[in-house]
Design a protein around this motif. Structure first.
Motif, PDB file in Angstrom:
ATOM      1  N   PHE A 373      61.700  82.369 -20.254  1.00  0.00           N
ATOM      2  CA  PHE A 373      62.864  82.293 -19.366  1.00  0.00           C
ATOM      3  C   PHE A 373      62.419  82.143 -17.917  1.00  0.00           C
ATOM      4  CE2 PHE A 373      67.491  83.197 -19.452  1.00  0.00           C
ATOM      5  CZ  PHE A 373      67.742  83.115 -18.092  1.00  0.00           C
ATOM      6  N   GLU A 432      70.660  77.673 -15.604  1.00  0.00           N
ATOM      7  CA  GLU A 432      70.752  78.807 -16.524  1.00  0.00           C
ATOM      8  C   GLU A 432      72.144  79.425 -16.512  1.00  0.00           C
ATOM      9  OE1 GLU A 432      68.536  79.536 -18.724  1.00  0.00           O
ATOM     10  OE2 GLU A 432      67.179  77.990 -17.949  1.00  0.00           O
ATOM     11  N   ARG A 435      74.170  77.432 -18.855  1.00  0.00           N
ATOM     12  CA  ARG A 435      73.915  77.782 -20.264  1.00  0.00           C
ATOM     13  C   ARG A 435      74.666  79.045 -20.653  1.00  0.00           C
ATOM     14  NH1 ARG A 435      68.611  75.964 -18.798  1.00  0.00           N
ATOM     15  NH2 ARG A 435      67.978  74.154 -20.024  1.00  0.00           N
TER      16      ARG A 435
END
Length: 500
Positions: A373, A432, A435
């Protein structure tokens, strides 16, 4: 030349942090250091005070007001005598510069008496702090993040320095306060002070700086005027938007919050909002308007409030009484992230711990997931294995975001999470966020950068004085604001340089 840097190097073991950095700052001028997170800006700034992080060795030539601070043998004995009275440093995270046990006014008066070059009143005025006695009697934790930034600036100015180093001074400031700060800093330069500005805020640099030094990987890659070196601001590519028609995931009803016991010092007044799965609500407003208090109430960290906070229709208790599922489902990314990390443990382990504690992932698998990540966010795993003090502010900010996102929350509260990031790193974070929204997470986005909001949010709520002064569709509010507060924020969002 007030500040002169020639051939500055910094090493931590075998790693080279700075590689022959050179620049100068004349009296009455503003020089800006710009570059991506981890490029060496803060290491360079600290060298002007003869300071460095533990294990870092400085070499080269650094002179401030003609006094050697660093030479080929390292930091000189004369460096200590320059601090405060000749050169002062405003850190990126103001919480680290404030004494939590002392009232603001008492510290300012003591600094002014000690250095004898300014007064507490002048420092308060130049830092745009209210001069009322109740405000100056507050402790640091009783201010918002933007207000703490101004308290730290007031402490620096109370020393009456001849050179001032500012590390991301616009962090946590709304557009109106930021514009006024630019005007005050320009006034300091006009009075003969030398300013070194470290900032990702290219609008601020263009409005204030005379000269820009670009750093990358510890090297100076270019120097010149802001107009020649800094690209014009662009609006980020918009994220996927979802129509907020689903039932509310998190509901805030008639929330009123206060600072001191007994319901005194109210900072929120009857605030209501709702977050829907996959939706994003942006909250904007002047510094001190109650945005962070709102976020902390939702996260269960601020208990002095009345009203209701519901998760899927069920009341949310304070954090200390939330079970593991409730903790996982509602996550909060702090505004001042450095204080949220344990300085004794590697950052990667702290990021991975979220998946272990809240999702039951095995430690080895959690570390691997955390490393992947962070890599997507542009933070190398080898960097993440260091303690927090060895990471830049931007790297820590991304680590804090990763730590919360690894819980796979249903609600994510983001409090100014891109203030220390350059444009490239900001785009990675926005990817992110997209997402998370695609997976159904509801986002509360607190931000002062109005130009960024179209890439993030569906709707906008504006606070002023702890009250909701405007809410509605983001595009409509930005195009046709109803409140004077919103109009002021929009007008001040893009400062422009006014050369004499």
């Amino acid at each position: 030349m007030m500040i002169e840097v020639r051939g500055l190097t910094a090493r931590a073991g075998a790693a080279e942090l700075l590689r022959g950095v050179e620049f100068g700052v004349p009296p009455g001028r503003v020089t800006a250091l710009a570059g991506p997170s981890g490029s060496g800006k803060t290491t360079t700034a600290l060298a002007l005070l003869g300071e460095s992080e533990p294990g870092v060795e400085l070499r080269g030539t650094v002179r401030v007001a003609g006094v050697p601070v660093v030479d080929e043998d390292g930091v000189t004995p004369e460096a200590a005598g320059l601090r405060g009275g000749t050169v002062a440093y405003l850190p990126q995270h103001p919480g680290s510069a404030l004494n939590p046990a002392r009232r603001t006014g008492a510290v300012l008066r003591e600094l002014a008496r000690l250095h004898g070059r300014s007064t507490a009143g002048e420092a308060v005025r130049k830092a745009q702090l209210p001069a009322e006695k109740p405000v100056l009697r507050r402790f640091p934790h009783q201010f918002s993040g933007g207000q703490r930034q101004r308290v730290a600036l007031a402490q620096v100015l109370a020393c009456g320095p001849r050179a001032l180093v500012l590390d991301e001074p616009s962090t946590g400031l709304d557009s109106v306060t930021r514009l006024r700060l630019i005007e005050e800093l320009a006034g300091l330069a006009a009075d003969g002070m030398a300013l070194l500005l470290l900032s990702h805020d290219h609008d601020m640099v263009r409005a204030l700086a005379d000269h820009v030094v670009l750093l990358d990987d510890g090297r100076v890659t270019a120097q010149g005027s802001p107009q020649d070196l800094l690209p014009a601001a662009t609006t980020p590519v918009g994220l996927r938007k979802s129509a907020p028609t689903a039932p509310a995931r998190l509901d805030v009803q008639n929330l009123t919050a206060w600072i001191r016991p007994g319901g005194r010092d109210e900072v929120l007044h009857d605030v209501s909002l709702s977050l829907t799965p996959g939706g994003c609500l942006a909250v904007a407003g002047p510094s001190g308007s109650g945005k962070t208090t709102l976020a902390r109430c939702m996260a269960g960290l601020h208990e002095r409030h009345r009203g209701r906070i519901l998760l899927d229709g069920v009341p949310l208790p304070p954090l200390r009484r939330r079970d593991r599922t409730q903790m996982r489902r509602v996550q909060y990314v702090w505004q001042e992230v450095r204080g949220s990390f344990d300085e004794r443990r590697p950052v990667l382990d702290q990021v991975a711990r979220t998946a272990v504690r809240l999702r039951g992932v095995r430690p080895a698998e959690a570390v691997e997931e955390a490393a992947e990540f962070l890599a997507r966010l542009g933070v190398d795993p080898s960097t993440a294995r260091r303690p927090p003090a060895a990471l830049s502010g931007g790297e820590l900010q991304r680590a804090a975001f990763a730590r919360a996102a690894l819980a796979r929350p249903d609600v994510l509260v983001c409090d100014e999470i891109t203030t220390a990031l350059d444009a490239a790193a900001t785009d990675l974070v926005l990817g992110e966020v997209a997402r998370l929204r695609a997976d159904g997470a509801a986002i509360l986005w607190i931000g002062h950068d109005l130009s960024l909001l179209p890439a993030v949010a569906d709707t906008l709520l504006v606070l002023d004085g702890g009250r909701v002064v405007e809410r509605g569709n983001l595009g409509r509010v930005l195009a046709e604001p109803d409140s004077e507060t919103t109009r002021l924020l929009i007008r001040a969002a893009r400062p422009r340089r006014s050369d004499p």
